[in-house]
Design a protein around this motif. Sequence first.
Motif, PDB file in Angstrom:
ATOM      1  N   LEU A 217       0.821  -1.210   0.000  1.00 20.69           N
ATOM      2  CA  LEU A 217       0.000   0.000   0.000  1.00 20.69           C
ATOM      3  C   LEU A 217       0.855   1.259   0.000  1.00 20.69           C
ATOM      4  N   MET A 218       1.965   1.198   0.725  1.00 18.18           N
ATOM      5  CA  MET A 218       2.840   2.365   0.795  1.00 18.18           C
ATOM      6  C   MET A 218       3.459   2.673  -0.564  1.00 18.18           C
ATOM      7  N   ALA A 219       3.652   1.643  -1.375  1.00 18.81           N
ATOM      8  CA  ALA A 219       4.186   1.835  -2.723  1.00 18.81           C
ATOM      9  C   ALA A 219       3.088   2.293  -3.677  1.00 18.81           C
ATOM     10  N   ASN A 220       1.910   1.640  -3.590  1.00 20.02           N
ATOM     11  CA  ASN A 220       0.777   1.966  -4.453  1.00 20.02           C
ATOM     12  C   ASN A 220      -0.469   1.340  -3.841  1.00 20.02           C
ATOM     13  N   ALA A 221      -1.447   2.164  -3.480  1.00 16.42           N
ATOM     14  CA  ALA A 221      -2.642   1.669  -2.795  1.00 16.42           C
ATOM     15  C   ALA A 221      -3.384   0.618  -3.611  1.00 16.42           C
ATOM     16  N   ALA A 222      -3.248   0.676  -4.932  1.00 14.78           N
ATOM     17  CA  ALA A 222      -3.957  -0.276  -5.789  1.00 14.78           C
ATOM     18  C   ALA A 222      -3.449  -1.707  -5.635  1.00 14.78           C
ATOM     19  N   THR A 223      -2.281  -1.891  -4.993  1.00 23.12           N
ATOM     20  CA  THR A 223      -1.750  -3.243  -4.835  1.00 23.12           C
ATOM     21  C   THR A 223      -2.703  -4.129  -4.039  1.00 23.12           C
ATOM     22  N   TYR A 224      -3.382  -3.560  -3.044  1.00 21.73           N
ATOM     23  CA  TYR A 224      -4.271  -4.378  -2.212  1.00 21.73           C
ATOM     24  C   TYR A 224      -5.645  -3.753  -1.999  1.00 21.73           C
ATOM     25  N   GLU A 225      -6.023  -2.805  -2.866  1.00 26.38           N
ATOM     26  CA  GLU A 225      -7.365  -2.227  -2.793  1.00 26.38           C
ATOM     27  C   GLU A 225      -7.937  -2.110  -4.200  1.00 26.38           C
ATOM     28  N   PRO A 226      -9.124  -2.676  -4.450  1.00 25.33           N
ATOM     29  CA  PRO A 226      -9.704  -2.606  -5.804  1.00 25.33           C
ATOM     30  C   PRO A 226     -10.201  -1.218  -6.164  1.00 25.33           C
ATOM     31  N   ILE A 227     -10.639  -0.452  -5.148  1.00 24.09           N
ATOM     32  CA  ILE A 227     -11.027   0.953  -5.336  1.00 24.09           C
ATOM     33  C   ILE A 227     -10.473   1.725  -4.147  1.00 24.09           C
ATOM     34  N   THR A 228     -10.378   3.020  -4.285  1.00 26.30           N
ATOM     35  CA  THR A 228      -9.931   3.808  -3.141  1.00 26.30           C
ATOM     36  C   THR A 228     -11.093   3.938  -2.160  1.00 26.30           C
ATOM     37  N   PRO A 229     -10.826   3.942  -0.864  1.00 26.31           N
ATOM     38  CA  PRO A 229     -11.915   4.071   0.107  1.00 26.31           C
ATOM     39  C   PRO A 229     -12.690   5.372  -0.060  1.00 26.31           C
ATOM     40  N   GLU A 230     -12.008   6.419  -0.526  1.00 23.97           N
ATOM     41  CA  GLU A 230     -12.678   7.712  -0.710  1.00 23.97           C
ATOM     42  C   GLU A 230     -13.791   7.639  -1.748  1.00 23.97           C
ATOM     43  N   THR A 231     -13.730   6.650  -2.640  1.00 26.90           N
ATOM     44  CA  THR A 231     -14.764   6.491  -3.673  1.00 26.90           C
ATOM     45  C   THR A 231     -16.146   6.406  -3.062  1.00 26.90           C
ATOM     46  N   ILE A 232     -16.246   5.728  -1.910  1.00 32.89           N
ATOM     47  CA  ILE A 232     -17.556   5.561  -1.271  1.00 32.89           C
ATOM     48  C   ILE A 232     -17.657   6.337   0.034  1.00 32.89           C
ATOM     49  N   GLY A 233     -16.780   7.312   0.223  1.00 35.60           N
ATOM     50  CA  GLY A 233     -16.862   8.158   1.408  1.00 35.60           C
ATOM     51  C   GLY A 233     -16.191   7.580   2.638  1.00 35.60           C
ATOM     52  N   ARG A 234     -15.165   6.737   2.446  1.00 35.73           N
ATOM     53  CA  ARG A 234     -14.474   6.098   3.561  1.00 35.73           C
ATOM     54  C   ARG A 234     -13.021   6.568   3.639  1.00 35.73           C
ATOM     55  N   LYS A 235     -12.329   6.097   4.676  1.00 36.44           N
ATOM     56  CA  LYS A 235     -10.897   6.318   4.803  1.00 36.44           C
ATOM     57  C   LYS A 235     -10.226   4.985   5.099  1.00 36.44           C
ATOM     58  N   ARG A 236      -8.994   4.860   4.655  1.00 35.50           N
ATOM     59  CA  ARG A 236      -8.211   3.652   4.913  1.00 35.50           C
ATOM     60  C   ARG A 236      -7.846   3.582   6.393  1.00 35.50           C
ATOM     61  N   GLN A 237      -7.827   2.370   6.954  1.00 38.53           N
ATOM     62  CA  GLN A 237      -7.441   2.190   8.347  1.00 38.53           C
ATOM     63  C   GLN A 237      -6.331   1.146   8.445  1.00 38.53           C
ATOM     64  N   ILE A 238      -5.426   1.389   9.347  1.00 36.59           N
ATOM     65  CA  ILE A 238      -4.347   0.451   9.606  1.00 36.59           C
ATOM     66  C   ILE A 238      -4.594  -0.197  10.967  1.00 36.59           C
ATOM     67  N   MET A 239      -4.695  -1.512  11.003  1.00 35.91           N
ATOM     68  CA  MET A 239      -4.921  -2.255  12.233  1.00 35.91           C
ATOM     69  C   MET A 239      -3.602  -2.856  12.699  1.00 35.91           C
ATOM     70  N   LEU A 240      -3.353  -2.767  13.975  1.00 35.22           N
ATOM     71  CA  LEU A 240      -2.133  -3.315  14.549  1.00 35.22           C
ATOM     72  C   LEU A 240      -2.448  -4.573  15.341  1.00 35.22           C
ATOM     73  N   GLY A 241      -1.637  -5.594  15.154  1.00 33.39           N
ATOM     74  CA  GLY A 241      -1.809  -6.852  15.865  1.00 33.39           C
ATOM     75  C   GLY A 241      -0.627  -7.755  15.568  1.00 33.39           C
ATOM     76  N   LYS A 242      -0.830  -9.045  15.761  1.00 32.84           N
ATOM     77  CA  LYS A 242       0.305  -9.954  15.602  1.00 32.84           C
ATOM     78  C   LYS A 242       0.761 -10.093  14.150  1.00 32.84           C
ATOM     79  N   HIS A 243      -0.127  -9.741  13.197  1.00 30.35           N
ATOM     80  CA  HIS A 243       0.259  -9.828  11.791  1.00 30.35           C
ATOM     81  C   HIS A 243       0.975  -8.571  11.310  1.00 30.35           C
ATOM     82  N   ALA A 244       1.040  -7.557  12.162  1.00 29.93           N
ATOM     83  CA  ALA A 244       1.641  -6.296  11.744  1.00 29.93           C
ATOM     84  C   ALA A 244       3.140  -6.449  11.502  1.00 29.93           C
TER      85      ALA A 244
END
Length: 492
Positions: free
Chosen positions: A282-309
């Motif tokens: 995502l840091m290189a290009n959001a399209a790598t793991y998002e089919p549309i930008t969240p802003e398209t539908i009025g959203r924002k991207r969120q980063i979750m922290l946990g054991k997979h981080a």
Amino acid sequence: MRDGEQTPGVSLEPEKKVWIARNLDALGVDVIEAGSAITSQGERDGIRAVVREGLKAEICSFARIVKSDIDYAIDCDVDSVHLVVPISDLHITQKLKKDREKVKRTAVDMVEYAKKHGLIVELSGEDASRADLDYVLDVYRAGVEAGADRLCFCDTVGVLNPERTYDIFRKLVTGVKAPVSIHCHDDFGLATANTVAALRAGASQAHVTMNGVGERAGNTSLEEVAIVLKSLYGVNTRIVLENLYPASRLVSRLMGIPVAPNKSLVGDNAFMHESGIHVHGLMANAATYEPITPETIGRKRQIMLGKHAGRSTVELALQGFGLSATGPQLDEITKRVKSLGDMGKHVTDVDLMSIADSVLGNHTVARIKLIDCTILSGNHATPTSSVKLTIDGQEVVESGVGVGPVDAALNALRRSISGVADVKLDDYRVEAITGGTDALVEVWVKMSRDGRVISARGAGPDIIMASVQAFIDGMNRLIEEKNGIVKKAAEP
């Protein structure tokens, strides 16, 4: 709204119907089926309230092929009726106890009656997907001759598949001289696929609900159809896409039906990322793991922290707070985040900042500190809360009322910082950690200010104080970005 409100346990008061209708109108929907006028006096009050709004959308009432249903719809001053005729032999013989010819005659009579009273008529075949298609066409043609403006094919129990849907609608659109609609249920998870197949085959209209609400497994999701058409087929609709997520949240809240976290597009996880590999992409290009930008539908991207981080996840999250770390510091913060995740804990923004403060040596002092919180609540008393706190060392006393003690306490806290910041509570939930009446509870809040969204939590045996703790932690994090000391005017 009518089919969506048939979700078990949902009943919308008139003011809620109006609120939802306004948002649907702002979305750009063409027809709002506001209810079924025959249902009750309260339902009629709700439909009339929607009609009085003077919205751009056509306002419709559901009606059976029964004269009284149409009369009640006329009395509500709607623009149209969704006139539903049971059309499968199963429904005709088992539910109506009639035969095909009598049902068709009744349908024709009711179409003529509704048209005579100035209504737009959409004649709908209930359980059409399990009916004899030749009979369906026969009823539709008779309805059009009687004046029906539109026709609708209902997959009442969700048994269609996309291939069969396409074939059926190719026959329908060439076999009748009126626009044809598709109405799908999601019993097998194919409602959106079937709806899109019908539209590809020539259907002119789709019946949908926000968030896919509806009885049993629900109906076709409005947001899914709108985005699939735009993103996968290049078809523009009149739907204002950036209003989709706000409308989804409103409907969820007013209906009391939570949206599943993994629900496409509008679920909490739809634009949330934890895996280090994904976040690095995502840091290189959001399209790598998002089919549309969240802003398209009025959203924002969120980063979750946990054991997979991974380091990339933690680095991006820190950047969101305006913080940077050296390689070794980033490794240490990531290690501690993973350690919390391994213990089954959700790592909130407050947790991350606490870890970062420790590793980076940023020992900031909370600007808001709670001194006291009192609650008055009872069977005949409006829940009231009084809070005493300090903001940048200056004491503030404030009170608030609410629908319950927690609501009252949080409203008092909001008022106490109204001169410092406007904070919005976006989400609130409670989880019991232990059992019994003295259970330890964990309260999670999601809060926002000026587009900045954070999460925080509080824990303890007292749900009110756990909520207050979470809210104050969140407020501190949201106002921390402002430099310098912000004073609240002294109370008289």
